[in-house]
Each structure stands twice: as C-alpha cells, then as structure tokens.
Design a protein around this motif. Structure first.
Motif, PDB file in Angstrom:
ATOM      1  N   ASN A  87       0.829  -1.209   0.000  1.00 36.34           N
ATOM      2  CA  ASN A  87       0.000   0.000   0.000  1.00 36.34           C
ATOM      3  C   ASN A  87       0.859   1.252   0.000  1.00 36.34           C
ATOM      4  OD1 ASN A  87      -2.422  -1.413   0.008  1.00 36.34           O
ATOM      5  ND2 ASN A  87      -2.542  -1.476   2.247  1.00 36.34           N
ATOM      6  N   TYR A  88       1.953   1.238   0.769  1.00 30.85           N
ATOM      7  CA  TYR A  88       2.857   2.382   0.796  1.00 30.85           C
ATOM      8  C   TYR A  88       3.454   2.627  -0.592  1.00 30.85           C
ATOM      9  CZ  TYR A  88       2.845   2.806   5.900  1.00 30.85           C
ATOM     10  OH  TYR A  88       2.489   3.013   7.207  1.00 30.85           O
ATOM     11  N   PHE A  89       3.907   1.566  -1.247  1.00 33.15           N
ATOM     12  CA  PHE A  89       4.504   1.712  -2.573  1.00 33.15           C
ATOM     13  C   PHE A  89       3.474   2.198  -3.590  1.00 33.15           C
ATOM     14  CE2 PHE A  89       7.760  -1.432  -0.995  1.00 33.15           C
ATOM     15  CZ  PHE A  89       8.818  -0.543  -1.055  1.00 33.15           C
ATOM     16  N   GLU A  90       2.236   1.736  -3.443  1.00 34.51           N
ATOM     17  CA  GLU A  90       1.180   2.205  -4.338  1.00 34.51           C
ATOM     18  C   GLU A  90       0.939   3.704  -4.159  1.00 34.51           C
ATOM     19  OE1 GLU A  90      -2.233  -0.167  -3.599  1.00 34.51           O
ATOM     20  OE2 GLU A  90      -1.462  -1.949  -4.660  1.00 34.51           O
ATOM     21  N   GLN A  91       0.982   4.176  -2.919  1.00 33.10           N
ATOM     22  CA  GLN A  91       0.817   5.603  -2.663  1.00 33.10           C
ATOM     23  C   GLN A  91       1.962   6.402  -3.270  1.00 33.10           C
ATOM     24  OE1 GLN A  91       0.093   6.469   1.450  1.00 33.10           O
ATOM     25  NE2 GLN A  91      -1.571   4.988   1.631  1.00 33.10           N
ATOM     26  N   LEU A  92       3.197   5.881  -3.129  1.00 33.38           N
ATOM     27  CA  LEU A  92       4.346   6.567  -3.712  1.00 33.38           C
ATOM     28  C   LEU A  92       4.245   6.614  -5.234  1.00 33.38           C
ATOM     29  CD1 LEU A  92       7.257   5.135  -1.522  1.00 33.38           C
ATOM     30  CD2 LEU A  92       6.279   7.423  -1.443  1.00 33.38           C
ATOM     31  N   ASN A  93       3.813   5.516  -5.840  1.00 34.40           N
ATOM     32  CA  ASN A  93       3.639   5.506  -7.296  1.00 34.40           C
ATOM     33  C   ASN A  93       2.553   6.479  -7.728  1.00 34.40           C
ATOM     34  OD1 ASN A  93       5.624   3.567  -7.832  1.00 34.40           O
ATOM     35  ND2 ASN A  93       4.214   1.864  -7.477  1.00 34.40           N
ATOM     36  N   GLU A  94       1.481   6.595  -6.911  1.00 30.08           N
ATOM     37  CA  GLU A  94       0.401   7.524  -7.226  1.00 30.08           C
ATOM     38  C   GLU A  94       0.914   8.966  -7.203  1.00 30.08           C
ATOM     39  OE1 GLU A  94      -3.529   8.434  -8.309  1.00 30.08           O
ATOM     40  OE2 GLU A  94      -2.499   6.491  -8.157  1.00 30.08           O
ATOM     41  N   ILE A  95       1.740   9.281  -6.206  1.00 34.49           N
ATOM     42  CA  ILE A  95       2.330  10.620  -6.127  1.00 34.49           C
ATOM     43  C   ILE A  95       3.224  10.877  -7.336  1.00 34.49           C
ATOM     44  CG2 ILE A  95       3.909  12.082  -4.809  1.00 34.49           C
ATOM     45  CD1 ILE A  95       2.897  10.727  -2.282  1.00 34.49           C
ATOM     46  N   LYS A  96       4.013   9.866  -7.713  1.00 34.85           N
ATOM     47  CA  LYS A  96       4.910  10.007  -8.859  1.00 34.85           C
ATOM     48  C   LYS A  96       4.142  10.282 -10.142  1.00 34.85           C
ATOM     49  CE  LYS A  96       8.729   7.649 -11.204  1.00 34.85           C
ATOM     50  NZ  LYS A  96       9.566   6.413 -11.252  1.00 34.85           N
ATOM     51  N   LYS A  97       2.974   9.637 -10.300  1.00 34.21           N
ATOM     52  CA  LYS A  97       2.167   9.844 -11.497  1.00 34.21           C
ATOM     53  C   LYS A  97       1.525  11.223 -11.526  1.00 34.21           C
ATOM     54  CE  LYS A  97       0.944   4.938 -12.025  1.00 34.21           C
ATOM     55  NZ  LYS A  97      -0.157   3.948 -11.963  1.00 34.21           N
ATOM     56  N   ARG A  98       1.147  11.730 -10.349  1.00 38.08           N
ATOM     57  CA  ARG A  98       0.363  12.960 -10.295  1.00 38.08           C
ATOM     58  C   ARG A  98       1.196  14.234 -10.245  1.00 38.08           C
ATOM     59  NH1 ARG A  98      -4.976  12.682  -9.724  1.00 38.08           N
ATOM     60  NH2 ARG A  98      -5.913  10.641  -9.324  1.00 38.08           N
ATOM     61  N   VAL A  99       2.469  14.119  -9.866  1.00 33.56           N
ATOM     62  CA  VAL A  99       3.314  15.315  -9.777  1.00 33.56           C
ATOM     63  C   VAL A  99       4.246  15.371 -10.980  1.00 33.56           C
ATOM     64  CG1 VAL A  99       5.003  16.577  -8.408  1.00 33.56           C
ATOM     65  CG2 VAL A  99       3.204  15.273  -7.275  1.00 33.56           C
ATOM     66  N   VAL A 100       4.086  16.422 -11.779  1.00 33.64           N
ATOM     67  CA  VAL A 100       4.952  16.620 -12.946  1.00 33.64           C
ATOM     68  C   VAL A 100       6.338  17.073 -12.456  1.00 33.64           C
ATOM     69  CG1 VAL A 100       5.210  17.839 -15.136  1.00 33.64           C
ATOM     70  CG2 VAL A 100       2.926  17.299 -14.262  1.00 33.64           C
ATOM     71  N   HIS A 101       7.388  16.515 -13.060  1.00 32.50           N
ATOM     72  CA  HIS A 101       8.773  16.862 -12.715  1.00 32.50           C
ATOM     73  C   HIS A 101       9.079  16.553 -11.249  1.00 32.50           C
ATOM     74  CE1 HIS A 101       8.678  18.739 -16.593  1.00 32.50           C
ATOM     75  NE2 HIS A 101       7.910  19.734 -16.204  1.00 32.50           N
ATOM     76  N   LEU A 102       8.539  15.467 -10.718  1.00 32.64           N
ATOM     77  CA  LEU A 102       8.752  15.128  -9.313  1.00 32.64           C
ATOM     78  C   LEU A 102      10.234  14.928  -9.003  1.00 32.64           C
ATOM     79  CD1 LEU A 102       7.710  14.370  -6.504  1.00 32.64           C
ATOM     80  CD2 LEU A 102       7.426  12.025  -7.318  1.00 32.64           C
ATOM     81  N   GLN A 103      10.928  14.194  -9.865  1.00 30.53           N
ATOM     82  CA  GLN A 103      12.342  13.922  -9.614  1.00 30.53           C
ATOM     83  C   GLN A 103      13.170  15.208  -9.592  1.00 30.53           C
ATOM     84  OE1 GLN A 103      13.719  11.009 -12.432  1.00 30.53           O
ATOM     85  NE2 GLN A 103      12.654   9.315 -11.431  1.00 30.53           N
ATOM     86  N   LYS A 104      12.851  16.147 -10.493  1.00 31.51           N
ATOM     87  CA  LYS A 104      13.580  17.419 -10.524  1.00 31.51           C
ATOM     88  C   LYS A 104      13.331  18.220  -9.248  1.00 31.51           C
ATOM     89  CE  LYS A 104      13.758  18.009 -15.546  1.00 31.51           C
ATOM     90  NZ  LYS A 104      13.386  18.886 -16.691  1.00 31.51           N
TER      91      LYS A 104
END
Length: 217
Positions: A87-104
C-alpha cells in the motif's frame, strides 16, 4: 504599517530558519532501535520519535513496531506486513504519477540538504573466518556505495566515518549509524509549493486512502 513590517520580518525569519534532523540506528543481534530527532530554532524546539522495539516475525513475515514520542508523551504499537508495504509503494507511485517533474523537484531540494555528521560502525562475524572476510568486504562495498549516493545527491559538509570490524572468533552482528541533516525552512517550503503547483488531478485521492499501519495507543 507596523504589523506589515513585522509580518515580513517573521516570514523572512521562517525562510532562513534551519531545521536539523538527527537519525540514529542501532542494531545488536536481535535488538533494533531507531531514533529520529527534529530540532528547530537552534534547538529550542525538539521533536523526538523513538522506535525502541522492532521485531521481525518469521511465522507470518510481519514486523512488530513499538514507538514513543515526546509530543504528548505518546506510545503506540503496530504491525507492518507485506500488504502494508504494498500500500505504501502504491501511494508513492500515485504521487509520482500525479506530480509533474517530481524527480527534478526532489533533486533540487536535496541539493540544499547538508550532511553535518555521518558515522557508521559495524561489527560482523560468523563461525567461518573465510566467510566472515567475504561478508566484511561486501559490507565495505555497500557502505562505500551509500557514501557515493550521499555525495551525489546531498551536500557533504564533513568526511563520513565508516568502519567494518571483523569478528573471526565468534558470531557477532552490531551496527551503529548516526546521520545529522540540516536544511532551511525556505527550501522545504519552496519544494512543497512546487509539488502543489505541478500536482495533476484531485489531491484528495491519497488522503482518503486508509492508513495501512494499524496501531493502538
């Protein structure tokens, strides 16, 4: 006019205020302890969170976690299993999908995080001397890779102290890790604003998800 000037000064102080985070992890055979201390205003405000008991259950592959906090003097116990981690990893993946340029955004913030102390000492040994040497060599390689990652993503203000001591005569498993990080409130606020600015879709999707860790106080 006075209140406006006072407000501007207060905002400026918040932006330049430093936050210090101390992370201490201690492992001694079956005893694992994790302590996180957050200091604000030069240490006048201190938030301490301790995990004095971390036990792995081999039967059901879950982890029992006991935590203590100086905020309200609360103590809680919880159990973490494979479904919770999923569930934690799913939440992190959801954040990654929804935030543009997250890594930057994350990398830009991490460049402002200073490592002011890093000490990692381990004692490793099993009943086989040759195998102990191989394991210690692997431990040195892992620690070296961790230091390289820190140097690549954060600002190392000191020379990290790492040590691996082999125990050839009897089985031993000990680790002491201390890491102190610091950054300015303004950089954290800037990263949070950018996360909200580049967020796509509804922000309620993650908030409405049930918390995977069941705890009792």
């Amino acid at each position: 006019m006075f209140f406006l000037a006072f407000g501007l000064i207060l905002v400026a102080l918040l932006f330049v205020m430093k936050i210090s985070i101390t992370i201490r992890y201690k492992h001694d055979k079956d005893d694992d302890r994790l302590t996180i201390v957050i200091r604000l205003l030069g240490g006048l405000v201190k938030i301490k969170k301790e995990f004095p008991s971390i036990k792995v259950n081999k039967e059901d592959q879950t982890i029992d976690v006991k935590s203590e906090s100086n905020v309200g003097k609360k103590e809680s116990k919880g159990k973490v299993g494979s479904e919770d981690m999923q569930n934690y990893f799913e939440q992190l993946n959801e954040i990654k999908k929804r935030v543009v340029h997250l890594q930057k955004i994350v990398r830009r913030f991490l460049k402002h995080v200073h490592v002011t102390e890093f000490r990692w000492k381990s004692v490793i040994g099993i009943n086989d001397a040759a195998l102990t040497g191989i394991i210690c060599g692997s431990a040195w390689a892992i620690k070296g890779s961790c230091i390289a990652l820190l140097d690549q993503n954060l600002k190392l203000k000191i020379r990290p102290e790492i040590e691996v001591i082999p125990s050839f005569f009897h089985a031993e498993s000990k680790t002491n890790l201390t890491c102190i990080l610091s950054f300015r409130m303004g950089h954290a606020m800037g990263a949070a604003i950018r996360l909200l600015t580049y967020w796509r879709g509804s922000k309620r999707t993650l908030v409405n998800k049930p918390q995977p860790l069941e705890s009792k106080s």
